[in-house]
Design an enzyme around this catalytic site. Structure first.
Site, PDB file in Angstrom:
ATOM      1  N   ASN A  28       0.939  -1.280   0.076  1.00 41.19           N
ATOM      2  CA  ASN A  28      -0.010   0.153  -0.090  1.00 41.19           C
ATOM      3  C   ASN A  28       0.834   1.353  -0.005  1.00 41.19           C
ATOM      4  O   ASN A  28       1.636   1.439   1.035  1.00 41.19           O
ATOM      5  CB  ASN A  28      -0.788   0.031   1.203  1.00 41.19           C
ATOM      6  CG  ASN A  28      -1.851   0.897   1.110  1.00 41.19           C
ATOM      7  OD1 ASN A  28      -1.880   1.845   0.287  1.00 41.19           O
ATOM      8  ND2 ASN A  28      -2.697   0.930   2.349  1.00 41.19           N
ATOM      9  N   LYS A  66       3.402   0.461   3.085  1.00 40.65           N
ATOM     10  CA  LYS A  66       3.273  -0.331   3.914  1.00 40.65           C
ATOM     11  C   LYS A  66       3.271  -1.651   3.157  1.00 40.65           C
ATOM     12  O   LYS A  66       2.882  -1.772   2.058  1.00 40.65           O
ATOM     13  CB  LYS A  66       1.660  -0.287   4.433  1.00 40.65           C
ATOM     14  CG  LYS A  66       1.712   0.771   5.455  1.00 40.65           C
ATOM     15  CD  LYS A  66       0.339   0.841   6.062  1.00 40.65           C
ATOM     16  CE  LYS A  66      -0.474   2.137   6.796  1.00 40.65           C
ATOM     17  NZ  LYS A  66      -1.593   2.304   6.529  1.00 40.65           N
ATOM     18  N   ARG A  98      -2.370  -2.292  -3.425  1.00 43.86           N
ATOM     19  CA  ARG A  98      -3.740  -1.585  -3.347  1.00 43.86           C
ATOM     20  C   ARG A  98      -3.675  -0.231  -4.109  1.00 43.86           C
ATOM     21  O   ARG A  98      -2.797   0.590  -4.136  1.00 43.86           O
ATOM     22  CB  ARG A  98      -3.937  -1.084  -1.614  1.00 43.86           C
ATOM     23  CG  ARG A  98      -5.022  -0.558  -1.523  1.00 43.86           C
ATOM     24  CD  ARG A  98      -5.134  -0.284  -0.042  1.00 43.86           C
ATOM     25  NE  ARG A  98      -6.535   0.515   0.172  1.00 43.86           N
ATOM     26  CZ  ARG A  98      -6.669   1.002   1.426  1.00 43.86           C
ATOM     27  NH1 ARG A  98      -6.076   1.012   2.388  1.00 43.86           N
ATOM     28  NH2 ARG A  98      -7.889   1.643   1.585  1.00 43.86           N
ATOM     29  N   HIS A 127     -13.178   1.447  -0.058  1.00 43.40           N
ATOM     30  CA  HIS A 127     -13.062   0.552   0.991  1.00 43.40           C
ATOM     31  C   HIS A 127     -13.567  -0.985   0.336  1.00 43.40           C
ATOM     32  O   HIS A 127     -14.007  -1.774   0.899  1.00 43.40           O
ATOM     33  CB  HIS A 127     -14.008   0.926   2.089  1.00 43.40           C
ATOM     34  CG  HIS A 127     -13.275   1.876   3.120  1.00 43.40           C
ATOM     35  ND1 HIS A 127     -14.185   2.611   3.839  1.00 43.40           N
ATOM     36  CD2 HIS A 127     -12.214   2.031   3.332  1.00 43.40           C
ATOM     37  CE1 HIS A 127     -13.457   3.515   4.520  1.00 43.40           C
ATOM     38  NE2 HIS A 127     -12.177   3.077   4.409  1.00 43.40           N
ATOM     39  N   GLY A 155     -13.248   2.954  10.506  1.00 40.64           N
ATOM     40  CA  GLY A 155     -12.113   3.347  11.038  1.00 40.64           C
ATOM     41  C   GLY A 155     -11.882   4.584  10.926  1.00 40.64           C
ATOM     42  O   GLY A 155     -12.963   5.570  11.337  1.00 40.64           O
ATOM     43  N   GLY A 202     -11.144   6.378   8.286  1.00 41.65           N
ATOM     44  CA  GLY A 202     -12.240   6.705   7.198  1.00 41.65           C
ATOM     45  C   GLY A 202     -13.303   5.563   7.404  1.00 41.65           C
ATOM     46  O   GLY A 202     -13.134   4.455   8.058  1.00 41.65           O
ATOM     47  N   ARG A 218     -13.097  13.934   8.342  1.00 36.04           N
ATOM     48  CA  ARG A 218     -13.955  14.084   7.152  1.00 36.04           C
ATOM     49  C   ARG A 218     -15.277  14.441   7.790  1.00 36.04           C
ATOM     50  O   ARG A 218     -15.924  13.730   8.617  1.00 36.04           O
ATOM     51  CB  ARG A 218     -13.982  12.934   6.043  1.00 36.04           C
ATOM     52  CG  ARG A 218     -12.777  12.822   5.489  1.00 36.04           C
ATOM     53  CD  ARG A 218     -12.852  11.859   4.062  1.00 36.04           C
ATOM     54  NE  ARG A 218     -11.674  11.533   3.767  1.00 36.04           N
ATOM     55  CZ  ARG A 218     -11.275  10.253   3.724  1.00 36.04           C
ATOM     56  NH1 ARG A 218     -11.894   9.292   4.046  1.00 36.04           N
ATOM     57  NH2 ARG A 218     -10.133   9.799   3.237  1.00 36.04           N
ATOM     58  N   ARG A 227     -10.548   6.591  20.656  1.00 33.94           N
ATOM     59  CA  ARG A 227     -10.279   6.236  21.834  1.00 33.94           C
ATOM     60  C   ARG A 227     -10.186   7.612  22.915  1.00 33.94           C
ATOM     61  O   ARG A 227     -10.759   7.617  23.780  1.00 33.94           O
ATOM     62  CB  ARG A 227      -8.839   5.671  22.137  1.00 33.94           C
ATOM     63  CG  ARG A 227      -8.804   4.134  21.563  1.00 33.94           C
ATOM     64  CD  ARG A 227      -7.482   3.539  21.322  1.00 33.94           C
ATOM     65  NE  ARG A 227      -7.081   4.327  20.081  1.00 33.94           N
ATOM     66  CZ  ARG A 227      -6.244   3.709  19.474  1.00 33.94           C
ATOM     67  NH1 ARG A 227      -5.618   2.659  19.903  1.00 33.94           N
ATOM     68  NH2 ARG A 227      -5.876   4.303  18.203  1.00 33.94           N
ATOM     69  N   ILE A 255     -12.676   1.035  14.559  1.00 40.41           N
ATOM     70  CA  ILE A 255     -13.904   1.552  15.607  1.00 40.41           C
ATOM     71  C   ILE A 255     -14.813   0.297  15.637  1.00 40.41           C
ATOM     72  O   ILE A 255     -15.531   0.070  16.716  1.00 40.41           O
ATOM     73  CB  ILE A 255     -14.412   2.681  15.197  1.00 40.41           C
ATOM     74  CG1 ILE A 255     -13.176   3.885  15.187  1.00 40.41           C
ATOM     75  CG2 ILE A 255     -15.618   3.162  15.921  1.00 40.41           C
ATOM     76  CD1 ILE A 255     -13.996   5.298  14.599  1.00 40.41           C
ATOM     77  N   GLY A 256     -15.175  -0.238  14.447  1.00 34.61           N
ATOM     78  CA  GLY A 256     -16.181  -1.282  14.433  1.00 34.61           C
ATOM     79  C   GLY A 256     -15.948  -2.244  15.107  1.00 34.61           C
ATOM     80  O   GLY A 256     -16.414  -3.049  15.645  1.00 34.61           O
ATOM     81  N   GLU A 260      -7.703  -6.653   4.434  1.00 31.20           N
ATOM     82  CA  GLU A 260      -7.388  -6.168   3.273  1.00 31.20           C
ATOM     83  C   GLU A 260      -6.247  -6.880   2.437  1.00 31.20           C
ATOM     84  O   GLU A 260      -6.112  -7.069   1.263  1.00 31.20           O
ATOM     85  CB  GLU A 260      -7.350  -4.444   3.106  1.00 31.20           C
ATOM     86  CG  GLU A 260      -8.744  -4.054   3.340  1.00 31.20           C
ATOM     87  CD  GLU A 260      -8.789  -2.647   3.763  1.00 31.20           C
ATOM     88  OE1 GLU A 260      -9.053  -1.382   2.963  1.00 31.20           O
ATOM     89  OE2 GLU A 260      -8.296  -2.246   4.990  1.00 31.20           O
TER      90      GLU A 260
HETATM   91  P1  ADP Z   1      -7.594   3.512   9.151  1.00 30.57           P
HETATM   92  O1  ADP Z   1      -8.964   3.959   8.175  1.00 30.57           O
HETATM   93  O2  ADP Z   1      -6.846   4.529   9.379  1.00 30.57           O
HETATM   94  O3  ADP Z   1      -7.244   2.166   8.197  1.00 30.57           O
HETATM   95  P2  ADP Z   1      -8.277   2.113  11.343  1.00 30.57           P
HETATM   96  O4  ADP Z   1      -9.317   1.190  10.769  1.00 30.57           O
HETATM   97  O5  ADP Z   1      -6.990   1.601  11.843  1.00 30.57           O
HETATM   98  O6  ADP Z   1      -8.198   3.083  10.486  1.00 30.57           O
HETATM   99  O7  ADP Z   1      -9.227   2.659  12.745  1.00 30.57           O
HETATM  100  C1  ADP Z   1      -8.555   3.823  13.321  1.00 30.57           C
HETATM  101  C2  ADP Z   1      -9.701   4.188  14.395  1.00 30.57           C
HETATM  102  O8  ADP Z   1     -10.113   2.782  15.155  1.00 30.57           O
HETATM  103  C3  ADP Z   1      -9.378   5.261  15.248  1.00 30.57           C
HETATM  104  O9  ADP Z   1     -10.156   5.935  15.691  1.00 30.57           O
HETATM  105  C4  ADP Z   1      -8.957   4.536  16.614  1.00 30.57           C
HETATM  106  O10 ADP Z   1      -9.152   5.130  17.745  1.00 30.57           O
HETATM  107  C5  ADP Z   1     -10.177   3.107  16.595  1.00 30.57           C
HETATM  108  N1  ADP Z   1      -9.948   2.160  17.593  1.00 30.57           N
HETATM  109  C6  ADP Z   1      -8.697   1.540  17.329  1.00 30.57           C
HETATM  110  N2  ADP Z   1      -8.946   0.644  18.759  1.00 30.57           N
HETATM  111  C7  ADP Z   1      -9.680   1.130  19.476  1.00 30.57           C
HETATM  112  C8  ADP Z   1     -10.159   1.039  20.772  1.00 30.57           C
HETATM  113  N3  ADP Z   1      -9.615  -0.297  21.395  1.00 30.57           N
HETATM  114  N4  ADP Z   1     -11.297   1.374  21.188  1.00 30.57           N
HETATM  115  C9  ADP Z   1     -11.775   2.455  20.489  1.00 30.57           C
HETATM  116  N5  ADP Z   1     -11.379   2.723  19.249  1.00 30.57           N
HETATM  117  C10 ADP Z   1     -10.289   2.191  18.488  1.00 30.57           C
END
Ligand code: ADP
Length: 390
Positions: free
Chosen positions: A4, A11, A85, A174, A204, A206, A235, A279, A326-327, A378
């Site tokens: 990526n 990465k 990617r 995505h 996440g 995004g 965003r 977080r 986040i999910g 991914e």
């Molecule tokens: P990207 O879109 O950069 O790939 P990620 O999928 O890595 O993003 O998601 C990043 C988000 O996930 C951040 O807002 C981070 O705070 C959240 N996140 C990661 N671990 C936790 C956690 N333990 N609790 C809550 N949020 C988390």
């Protein structure tokens, strides 16, 4: 190898195929700046060096030589293929493809659709092709999975020639993640992918929601660019486009700067004035910070709005899947979104929802729609498509 490439970073993951075993991963950062950083995991331990890495070609050479130095491979020949990617495939690319000269030329022609990402992607592809000229290089596109959307989903209600002449339409992003989740869900349920009707919430930094009917994307929340849809880390997601001109006038700034604010200083960060990281917001909200709680609530409301609408559009979803940072991790956010979907029969089980980063059913047995956490991957999807095209 799954790669990526961004404007100043690269990465990578090296996977053994078809077993999908992760051999190593790492990142080159600050390419072309002072004090570039090279990190590679050796036997699970992070190994970091500060070096001068003037360009992507040097980054690729360094990375491959480090694989030999750390005894991860004994020669470049062991790398059978490289999957890249790629952020955008325009409206011609609906699946992963071998990146031959014609495909690269096509990507150069559509660079204006995603100038900030597609340019660096192409730089990475060319750098890898030069160092590894004898292996197949495969492009795996963020937009490809969404090419199955019907016209009524991907066309905006604007003059038709904006689409025919200027390619203005919803592309969605995505896609590699949404496709992985769709396939993984089918596998978990032991059913044919063609029978899968689900809604995926990739949340996440995004974030996008995807409506999957018969295993295919029929709508998604991101649009012509990743700015459309739900609010994200930085965003804004959807706003009335008239705000752009209005703010440009009152701030006496060019439209470009207003758009930059919508991309980089809005969402969680803009509303909370604290952080773009979930977080930080969850912990500030727990301490009673109103703007932090509001930033999460605005996002949760919009996610629930999309899910309820897509539930109707797919003709009744069998499951809702949460994925990405986040999910996969933020249980209060999942609980909040679930609570907003009670009218369509969603019931989150508090105990099952007390989970992070693993595949898990989080709804109650009598929930009308099952809700799962499924971690996305991914890189595995990139490696699978690369292997398939070798
Ligand atoms: P990207 O879109 O950069 O790939 P990620 O999928 O890595 O993003 O998601 C990043 C988000 O996930 C951040 O807002 C981070 O705070 C959240 N996140 C990661 N671990 C936790 C956690 N333990 N609790 C809550 N949020 C988390």
């Amino acid at each position: 190898m799954a790669v990526n490439a961004g404007s100043s970073s690269l990465k990578f993951q090296l996977l053994e195929m078809p077993s999908e075993k992760l051999i190593t991963s790492g990142i080159v950062e600050r390419i072309g700046m002072s004090k570039s950083v090279f990190m590679i995991k050796v036997d699970g331990e992070k190994n970091e060096e500060i070096l001068d890495i003037p360009n992507h070609g040097d980054a690729v050479n360094l990375l491959l030589n480090k694989l030999i130095e750390h005894n991860i491979i004994s020669s470049f020949d062991e790398i059978a293929g490289v999957g890249h990617r790629v952020v955008h495939g325009g409206d011609q690319i609906s699946k992963s493809v071998v990146l031959d000269d014609a495909k690269i030329k096509y990507l150069e022609e559509i660079i204006d659709l995603a100038p900030l990402h597609l340019g660096p992607n192409l730089t990475g592809i060319k750098a890898f092709k030069e160092v590894l000229p004898n292996v197949n290089h495969v492009g795996v596109f963020d937009t490809a999975f969404h090419q199955t959307m019907p016209e009524e989903s991907y066309l905006y209600a604007v003059p038709y020639d904006w689409y025919t002449k200027y390619k203005v339409r919803k592309y969605g992003f995505h896609g590699t993640s949404h496709k992985y989740i769709t396939q993984r869900y089918a596998e978990m349920m032991n059913k044919d992918v063609k029978d899968v009707n689900i809604i995926i919430a990739h949340i996440g930094n995004g974030a996008s929601i995807c409506a999957v009917k018969n295993g295919r994307s029929i709508d998604t929340s991101m649009g012509f660019t990743p700015l459309e849809g739900i609010p994200m880390g930085t965003r804004s997601g959807n706003i009335d486009p008239a705000v752009v001109e209005y703010m440009a006038n009152v701030k006496k700034k060019p439209v470009k700067e207003i758009l930059n604010i919508l991309n980089k200083q809005s969402g969680y960060l803009g509303v909370s004035d604290i952080s773009s990281d979930s977080r930080d917001l969850v912990s500030a909200a727990e301490k009673g910070n109103h703007q932090a709680a509001l930033a999460i609530a605005i996002q949760s409301k919009r996610i629930a709005d999309y899910i309820a609408s897509y539930h109707n559009y797919v003709g009744g979803a069998e499951a809702i899947i949460f994925t990405a940072g986040i999910g996969e991790n933020a249980k209060p956010t999942r609980a909040d979104i679930g609570g907003r979907l009670e009218t369509i029969g969603v019931k989150i089980d508090e105990e099952r929802n007390d989970t992070r980063g693993v595949e898990q059913l989080i709804s109650t047995d009598d929930s009308k729609i099952a809700v799962y956490v499924i971690p996305t991957n991914e890189e595995v999807m990139i490696a699978r498509d690369t292997l398939a095209l070798l």
